[in-house]
Design a protein around this motif. Structure first.
Motif, PDB file in Angstrom:
ATOM      1  N   VAL A 247     -11.864   4.451  -7.751  1.00 17.53           N
ATOM      2  CA  VAL A 247     -10.869   4.768  -6.734  1.00 17.53           C
ATOM      3  C   VAL A 247     -10.770   3.594  -5.776  1.00 17.53           C
ATOM      4  O   VAL A 247     -11.798   3.085  -5.304  1.00 17.53           O
ATOM      5  N   VAL A 248      -9.545   3.141  -5.509  1.00 17.52           N
ATOM      6  CA  VAL A 248      -9.326   2.094  -4.520  1.00 17.52           C
ATOM      7  C   VAL A 248      -8.386   2.644  -3.454  1.00 17.52           C
ATOM      8  O   VAL A 248      -7.513   3.459  -3.740  1.00 17.52           O
ATOM      9  N   ALA A 249      -8.586   2.206  -2.220  1.00 16.72           N
ATOM     10  CA  ALA A 249      -7.736   2.635  -1.109  1.00 16.72           C
ATOM     11  C   ALA A 249      -7.515   1.459  -0.179  1.00 16.72           C
ATOM     12  O   ALA A 249      -8.448   0.709   0.121  1.00 16.72           O
ATOM     13  N   VAL A 250      -6.286   1.309   0.274  1.00 17.89           N
ATOM     14  CA  VAL A 250      -5.929   0.259   1.221  1.00 17.89           C
ATOM     15  C   VAL A 250      -5.220   0.911   2.397  1.00 17.89           C
ATOM     16  O   VAL A 250      -4.247   1.647   2.215  1.00 17.89           O
ATOM     17  N   THR A 251      -5.718   0.657   3.601  1.00 18.64           N
ATOM     18  CA  THR A 251      -5.171   1.249   4.817  1.00 18.64           C
ATOM     19  C   THR A 251      -4.724   0.158   5.760  1.00 18.64           C
ATOM     20  O   THR A 251      -5.457  -0.803   6.010  1.00 18.64           O
ATOM     21  N   ASP A 252      -3.492   0.281   6.277  1.00 22.43           N
ATOM     22  CA  ASP A 252      -3.029  -0.617   7.343  1.00 22.43           C
ATOM     23  C   ASP A 252      -2.442   0.242   8.453  1.00 22.43           C
ATOM     24  O   ASP A 252      -2.446   1.475   8.372  1.00 22.43           O
ATOM     25  N   HIS A 253      -1.934  -0.388   9.492  1.00 19.51           N
ATOM     26  CA  HIS A 253      -1.469   0.360  10.662  1.00 19.51           C
ATOM     27  C   HIS A 253       0.048   0.328  10.813  1.00 19.51           C
ATOM     28  O   HIS A 253       0.571   0.589  11.900  1.00 19.51           O
ATOM     29  N   GLY A 254       0.758   0.035   9.713  1.00 16.57           N
ATOM     30  CA  GLY A 254       2.205   0.084   9.718  1.00 16.57           C
ATOM     31  C   GLY A 254       2.718   1.465   9.371  1.00 16.57           C
ATOM     32  O   GLY A 254       1.954   2.381   9.072  1.00 16.57           O
ATOM     33  N   THR A 283       0.752   3.108 -14.408  1.00 14.72           N
ATOM     34  CA  THR A 283      -0.500   2.756 -15.070  1.00 14.72           C
ATOM     35  C   THR A 283      -1.714   3.516 -14.544  1.00 14.72           C
ATOM     36  O   THR A 283      -2.647   3.787 -15.318  1.00 14.72           O
ATOM     37  N   CYS A 284      -1.727   3.869 -13.276  1.00 15.51           N
ATOM     38  CA  CYS A 284      -2.892   4.553 -12.719  1.00 15.51           C
ATOM     39  C   CYS A 284      -2.840   6.045 -13.030  1.00 15.51           C
ATOM     40  O   CYS A 284      -1.776   6.613 -13.295  1.00 15.51           O
ATOM     41  N   ASP A 285      -4.001   6.687 -12.982  1.00 14.10           N
ATOM     42  CA  ASP A 285      -4.065   8.111 -13.264  1.00 14.10           C
ATOM     43  C   ASP A 285      -3.627   8.951 -12.077  1.00 14.10           C
ATOM     44  O   ASP A 285      -3.289  10.130 -12.238  1.00 14.10           O
ATOM     45  N   TYR A 286      -3.635   8.370 -10.894  1.00 13.80           N
ATOM     46  CA  TYR A 286      -3.158   9.065  -9.698  1.00 13.80           C
ATOM     47  C   TYR A 286      -2.902   8.041  -8.607  1.00 13.80           C
ATOM     48  O   TYR A 286      -3.674   7.094  -8.441  1.00 13.80           O
ATOM     49  N   VAL A 287      -1.814   8.251  -7.881  1.00 12.40           N
ATOM     50  CA  VAL A 287      -1.487   7.396  -6.732  1.00 12.40           C
ATOM     51  C   VAL A 287      -1.001   8.295  -5.610  1.00 12.40           C
ATOM     52  O   VAL A 287      -0.147   9.163  -5.828  1.00 12.40           O
ATOM     53  N   SER A 288      -1.532   8.115  -4.418  1.00 11.87           N
ATOM     54  CA  SER A 288      -1.021   8.817  -3.245  1.00 11.87           C
ATOM     55  C   SER A 288      -0.688   7.802  -2.165  1.00 11.87           C
ATOM     56  O   SER A 288      -1.290   6.731  -2.083  1.00 11.87           O
ATOM     57  N   MET A 289       0.295   8.147  -1.357  1.00  7.94           N
ATOM     58  CA  MET A 289       0.748   7.270  -0.286  1.00  7.94           C
ATOM     59  C   MET A 289       1.087   8.121   0.921  1.00  7.94           C
ATOM     60  O   MET A 289       1.792   9.127   0.786  1.00  7.94           O
ATOM     61  N   GLY A 290       0.580   7.746   2.090  1.00 12.00           N
ATOM     62  CA  GLY A 290       0.943   8.501   3.286  1.00 12.00           C
ATOM     63  C   GLY A 290       0.139   8.110   4.495  1.00 12.00           C
ATOM     64  O   GLY A 290      -0.808   7.329   4.417  1.00 12.00           O
ATOM     65  N   ARG A 291       0.541   8.665   5.625  1.00 13.26           N
ATOM     66  CA  ARG A 291      -0.122   8.378   6.894  1.00 13.26           C
ATOM     67  C   ARG A 291      -1.088   9.488   7.264  1.00 13.26           C
ATOM     68  O   ARG A 291      -0.873  10.657   6.952  1.00 13.26           O
ATOM     69  N   ASP A 292      -2.184   9.099   7.917  1.00 16.14           N
ATOM     70  CA  ASP A 292      -3.084  10.047   8.544  1.00 16.14           C
ATOM     71  C   ASP A 292      -3.584   9.405   9.822  1.00 16.14           C
ATOM     72  O   ASP A 292      -3.013   8.415  10.295  1.00 16.14           O
ATOM     73  N   ALA A 293      -4.642   9.944  10.388  1.00 10.38           N
ATOM     74  CA  ALA A 293      -5.128   9.428  11.668  1.00 10.38           C
ATOM     75  C   ALA A 293      -5.594   7.974  11.572  1.00 10.38           C
ATOM     76  O   ALA A 293      -5.595   7.244  12.571  1.00 10.38           O
ATOM     77  N   ASP A 294      -5.988   7.531  10.387  1.00 10.86           N
ATOM     78  CA  ASP A 294      -6.493   6.167  10.217  1.00 10.86           C
ATOM     79  C   ASP A 294      -5.388   5.139   9.993  1.00 10.86           C
ATOM     80  O   ASP A 294      -5.627   3.938  10.086  1.00 10.86           O
ATOM     81  N   GLY A 295      -4.172   5.584   9.657  1.00 13.31           N
ATOM     82  CA  GLY A 295      -3.077   4.660   9.386  1.00 13.31           C
ATOM     83  C   GLY A 295      -2.352   5.040   8.114  1.00 13.31           C
ATOM     84  O   GLY A 295      -2.423   6.187   7.657  1.00 13.31           O
ATOM     85  N   THR A 297      -2.110   4.789   4.179  1.00 11.37           N
ATOM     86  CA  THR A 297      -3.035   4.524   3.082  1.00 11.37           C
ATOM     87  C   THR A 297      -2.357   4.689   1.734  1.00 11.37           C
ATOM     88  O   THR A 297      -1.633   5.661   1.506  1.00 11.37           O
ATOM     89  N   VAL A 298      -2.581   3.716   0.861  1.00 13.12           N
ATOM     90  CA  VAL A 298      -2.238   3.836  -0.556  1.00 13.12           C
ATOM     91  C   VAL A 298      -3.558   3.972  -1.311  1.00 13.12           C
ATOM     92  O   VAL A 298      -4.458   3.159  -1.160  1.00 13.12           O
ATOM     93  N   ARG A 299      -3.644   5.033  -2.104  1.00  9.74           N
ATOM     94  CA  ARG A 299      -4.885   5.354  -2.821  1.00  9.74           C
ATOM     95  C   ARG A 299      -4.546   5.470  -4.314  1.00  9.74           C
ATOM     96  O   ARG A 299      -3.548   6.088  -4.682  1.00  9.74           O
ATOM     97  N   ALA A 300      -5.364   4.863  -5.155  1.00  8.33           N
ATOM     98  CA  ALA A 300      -5.134   4.929  -6.600  1.00  8.33           C
ATOM     99  C   ALA A 300      -6.459   5.144  -7.314  1.00  8.33           C
ATOM    100  O   ALA A 300      -7.491   4.627  -6.900  1.00  8.33           O
ATOM    101  N   SER A 301      -6.404   5.922  -8.403  1.00  7.53           N
ATOM    102  CA  SER A 301      -7.601   6.137  -9.206  1.00  7.53           C
ATOM    103  C   SER A 301      -7.302   5.842 -10.674  1.00  7.53           C
ATOM    104  O   SER A 301      -6.189   6.085 -11.144  1.00  7.53           O
ATOM    105  N   VAL A 302      -8.304   5.321 -11.357  1.00  8.83           N
ATOM    106  CA  VAL A 302      -8.195   4.979 -12.781  1.00  8.83           C
ATOM    107  C   VAL A 302      -9.482   5.424 -13.464  1.00  8.83           C
ATOM    108  O   VAL A 302     -10.576   5.214 -12.936  1.00  8.83           O
ATOM    109  N   GLY A 303      -9.346   6.021 -14.644  1.00  7.31           N
ATOM    110  CA  GLY A 303     -10.510   6.442 -15.399  1.00  7.31           C
ATOM    111  C   GLY A 303     -10.628   7.942 -15.478  1.00  7.31           C
ATOM    112  O   GLY A 303      -9.864   8.689 -14.858  1.00  7.31           O
TER     113      GLY A 303
END
Length: 306
Positions: A247-254, A283-295, A297-303
């Motif tokens: 699982v990889v996740a990238v969070t920014d403040h935009g 290509t990924c088995d799951y991708v989510s995108m959205g805002r929460d309290a941290d900013g 986040t794009v999250r993707a999982s493979v496997g």
């Protein structure tokens, strides 16, 4: 009719499903309209039993048609375009959209249900999305109401849905179960090259196929690049893994992308984030995108789930 008529129906029994679906399909067949059933095995079996063989219905395995939202959109658009070119003035589809009650994560399917109002708008299609109230969680049913302009309140009764809200579905950032532990990698404002190197090293001992390993490295690099290019610093990259899944996740403040179709359809705008995110969704088995309290986040999982 003109454009996409997007309708939902709720049912609580097998007979309730058939009460909605059988007249819908039969009316399409009587009108010589291309009619598609893309349901799970149980509902497809119910319809086959009720309609009989040799009816002219096009059955698509639901598990294949709804493997990923981006693939569902691409496959349906190709099918609709083919029939439109052949002269179809209306088409019908009844399909089982996955959700947690059927074992699928919901966030990207909620985005799908909202996005198809635009993605299929150019085609004369009547789409019926039935949801089983015995298995569909309450929050999913609420999203379904918000994303469908029309609702079959009873078999044969088709009404404008007062609960419909135009625009993208609300995103719920649900951390993956792997995120309950500390990340194996955590980097702030890294270059894409540094991320690719770190991820490549981290997944060497994980049981991934060659394609999955490539997809993880690509996903990490692409999401970080999008965050650095289109987001607001700081951009935080994290990676978690077990024996067979990453699982990889990238969070920014935009604010995140404004296009409700981003990731679900390709784009020719080379300066946008759309093309790379679309490849991720294919290509990924799951991708989510959205805002929460941290900013944002794009999250993707493979496997595979261990």
């Amino acid at each position: 009719m003109t454009g996409f008529f997007h309708e939902t129906a709720f049912y609580g029994s097998d007979d309730g499903f058939l009460a909605h679906a059988v007249p819908f399909v039969e009316a399409g067949l009587r009108a010589a309209e291309p009619t598609v059933v893309a349901c799970g095995e149980q509902n497809a079996g119910l319809l086959r039993g009720a309609l009989g063989s040799g009816t002219g219905v096009m059955y698509l395995p639901g598990a294949d048609q709804y493997a990923r939202p981006s693939e569902a959109i691409a496959n349906y658009r190709a099918l609709f375009a083919e029939h439109t070119v052949s002269g179809a003035r209306q088409m019908r589809v009844v399909g089982d959209v996955p959700h947690p009650g059927t074992g699928a994560p919901w966030d990207w399917w909620a985005r799908y249900e909202a996005a198809v109002n635009l993605a299929y708008a150019e085609f004369p299609v009547w789409g019926l999305c039935p949801y089983d109230t015995r298995t569909t969680p309450a929050d999913v049913l609420a999203d379904v109401v918000r994303t469908h302009p029309n609702i079959a309140t009873a078999p044969g009764e088709h009404e404008v849905n007062p609960g419909y809200r135009e625009g993208p579905a609300a995103s719920r950032q649900v951390p993956d179960v792997l995120e309950q532990s500390a990340p194996l990698i955590e980097m702030v404002d890294p270059s894409a090259g540094a991320v690719r190197e770190a991820v490549g090293t981290a997944i060497e001992t994980i049981s991934l196929s060659e394609d999955d390993a490539h997809d993880v490295v690509y996903a990490a690099s692409e999401i970080v690049t999008n965050g650095l290019t289109h987001g607001v610093a700081p951009v935080r990259f994290r990676l978690w893994a077990d024996e067979a899944r990453v699982v990889v996740a990238v969070t920014d403040h935009g604010p995140g992308p404004s296009d409700p179709l981003v990731g679900l359809m390709p784009t020719t705008e080379t300066l946008s984030a759309g093309l790379g995110l679309w490849i991720l969704h294919r290509t990924c088995d799951y991708v989510s995108m959205g805002r929460d309290a941290d900013g944002f986040t794009v999250r993707a999982s493979v496997g595979s789930q261990s």
